[in-house]
Design a protein around this motif. Structure first.
Motif, PDB file in Angstrom:
ATOM      1  N   LYS A  88      -9.685   0.222  -4.949  1.00 25.43           N
ATOM      2  CA  LYS A  88      -8.876   0.783  -5.707  1.00 25.43           C
ATOM      3  C   LYS A  88      -7.755   0.366  -4.151  1.00 25.43           C
ATOM      4  O   LYS A  88      -6.893   0.194  -4.404  1.00 25.43           O
ATOM      5  N   SER A 137      -1.964   2.572 -14.945  1.00 19.49           N
ATOM      6  CA  SER A 137      -1.051   2.687 -14.304  1.00 19.49           C
ATOM      7  C   SER A 137       0.121   2.672 -14.713  1.00 19.49           C
ATOM      8  O   SER A 137       1.089   3.736 -15.121  1.00 19.49           O
ATOM      9  N   GLU A 160      -4.124  -0.960  -4.879  1.00 25.32           N
ATOM     10  CA  GLU A 160      -2.847  -1.018  -4.237  1.00 25.32           C
ATOM     11  C   GLU A 160      -1.877  -2.203  -3.616  1.00 25.32           C
ATOM     12  O   GLU A 160      -0.376  -1.788  -3.313  1.00 25.32           O
ATOM     13  N   GLY A 182       0.072  -0.572  -0.203  1.00 23.84           N
ATOM     14  CA  GLY A 182      -0.427  -0.169  -0.037  1.00 23.84           C
ATOM     15  C   GLY A 182       0.844   0.909  -0.550  1.00 23.84           C
ATOM     16  O   GLY A 182       1.841   1.283   0.173  1.00 23.84           O
ATOM     17  N   SER A 183       0.256   2.282  -0.257  1.00 25.30           N
ATOM     18  CA  SER A 183       1.185   3.771   0.127  1.00 25.30           C
ATOM     19  C   SER A 183       1.386   4.103   1.256  1.00 25.30           C
ATOM     20  O   SER A 183       0.685   3.552   1.818  1.00 25.30           O
TER      21      SER A 183
END
Length: 430
Positions: free
Chosen positions: A173, A195, A177, A81-82
């Motif tokens: 989403k 992406s 991710e 993940g971010s």
């Protein structure tokens, strides 16, 4: 001013013994409650806690560069993940995403769910229309080709509605991710395609344009398949120089397509920078050629060393080599989609390798022209990659193992004599 400085310094010093910091009052309650009991001061537990935290790091919660590097070094795992989401999860209470106690957030989710229901209802209507069109046949004044085009258009509309139904879902989403998306579903293929086109495809087009791969080998290409090249355990970026000993073994590739269904592709590795001393120019050399390679959105791995020699490989892998004194040589890898001779619902038809191997112009390495091969068998270029080779210490050994002579030959630039008037340092005479 000098007399005020010690007072100012004393007031700013929060760690002074005479300055007591009052505890922050809890504004949520008005009744006085006894303070919570102090935590246990067991030394053994306090010493074991940091050891447990340092031994296992959660890839969903690490959010600082130091802990990310430690996670990769100790557990050989990348964060998931971010960084912004990982920091939010680490600093907030463990509440499920769908149960966040924010009225605006929950109202927005209701709107998204209602929009999804509308899209699903429209999908059902389009499917009924497709079934009706297939049963009733052609309309009055309509040909068979027009009817198939109308059915294909409705099917394309269904695929677009599937993407629109889930494009605004936060959970979708989040899974994408985290790398947990199912590429069999249109929404994840669409997100992966966007992406890739946002950055990686632009870098790829920059490399092949700057190094003139197009039009030196093929006149035009519009990449629609993502490529990733790996030699051994090293992932090679587009256009990087690869050592001769590393490229001696055939590489493996990740070919990610973003359209549903299986397809057969042809993989060709061509070097357009082979020196031709007799003609004082350059020629082509094919280092690898294989057809009937099956790929799909979920089957992306292709190892050139494990392909079938009889039904897939036309020209086996040959290690790149560059003689001393020459500049780097480009080695372009093209992915060409084979035509679909049968209907779209049936599996693709493979090429006849027995007939191809009988033609010397397609089995000889030297002088191989990819344009002629693609035109002859109606191949469509859909992907490209690039790496470069340069003379190094291992090149002589690679050439000896290949049985190629010229490892002791060194190319040097031919000295061009200047014109007579340029030899003079003073006035120029013509």
């Amino acid at each position: 001013m000098a007399s005020k400085r010690p007072i100012t310094q004393c007031l700013r010093c929060t760690g002074h013994d005479r300055i007591h910091i009052l505890p922050i009052r809890n504004l949520m309650t008005t009744t006085s409650e006894p303070p919570p009991p102090p935590p246990p001061t067991d030394r053994s537990s306090s010493e074991d806690a940091p050891k447990q935290q340092s031994s296992t790091l959660n890839p969903f919660l690490v959010h600082t560069p130091r802990t990310e590097r430690k996670l990769l070094a100790t557990q050989s795992q990348y964060p998931i993940g971010s960084r912004r989401r990982r920091a939010a999860l680490a600093t907030s209470s463990n509440i499920p995403f769908t149960q966040l106690p924010y009225q605006c957030f929950q109202e927005a989710r209701k709107i998204l769910l209602e929009d999804r229901r509308e899209k699903i209802a429209e999908i059902e209507k389009m499917r009924e229309r497709i079934e009706k069109a297939q049963k009733e046949g052609t309309r009055q004044g309509e040909g068979e080709g027009e009817r198939e085009h109308r059915v294909r258009s409705m099917r394309g509309r269904v695929e677009d509605l599937k993407v629109l139904a889930d494009i605004n879902d936060p959970l979708v989403k989040k899974r994408f991710e985290d790398g947990l998306g199912d590429m069999n579903k249109p929404i994840y293929r669409d997100l992966a395609n966007k992406s890739w086109r946002n950055y990686k495809r632009k870098v790829l087009l920059q490399r092949i344009t700057q190094m003139n791969v197009i039009p030196d080998i093929l006149p035009f290409i519009d990449p629609s398949v993502s490529t990733s090249l790996v030699f051994g355990r090293k992932k090679v970026p587009h256009g990087e120089i690869v050592e001769s000993t590393l490229s001696e073994r055939a590489p493996s590739m990740e070919l990610q397509c973003f359209d549903k269904g299986e397809r057969l592709v042809t993989i060709a590795v061509v070097n357009p920078d082979v020196p031709n001393v007799e003609k004082d120019g350059f020629a082509y050399r094919c280092h690898f050629l294989a057809s009937n390679v099956r790929i799909s959105p979920t089957e992306t791995g292709v190892d050139a060393a494990t392909l079938n020699d009889e039904s897939q490989v036309i020209i086996p892998w040959m290690a790149p080599y560059v003689q001393k004194g020459l500049q780097y040589q480009r080695h372009a890898i093209f992915i060409l989609e084979q035509p679909q001779y049968s209907s779209s619902t049936e599996p693709p038809t493979p090429l006849d390798l027995v007939e191809i191997k009988k033609q010397a112009r397609y089995t000889n390495r030297d002088g191989f022209k990819l344009r002629s091969f693609a035109d002859r068998y109606r191949l469509k270029p859909v992907g490209v990659d690039l790496f470069r080779a340069l003379w190094d210490e291992g090149t002589v050994g690679v050439m000896e193992r290949l049985g190629v002579s010229g490892g002791d030959v060194e190319f040097k630039r031919k000295r061009v004599e200047p014109l007579p008037y340029k030899r003079l340092k003073g006035e120029r005479f013509r």
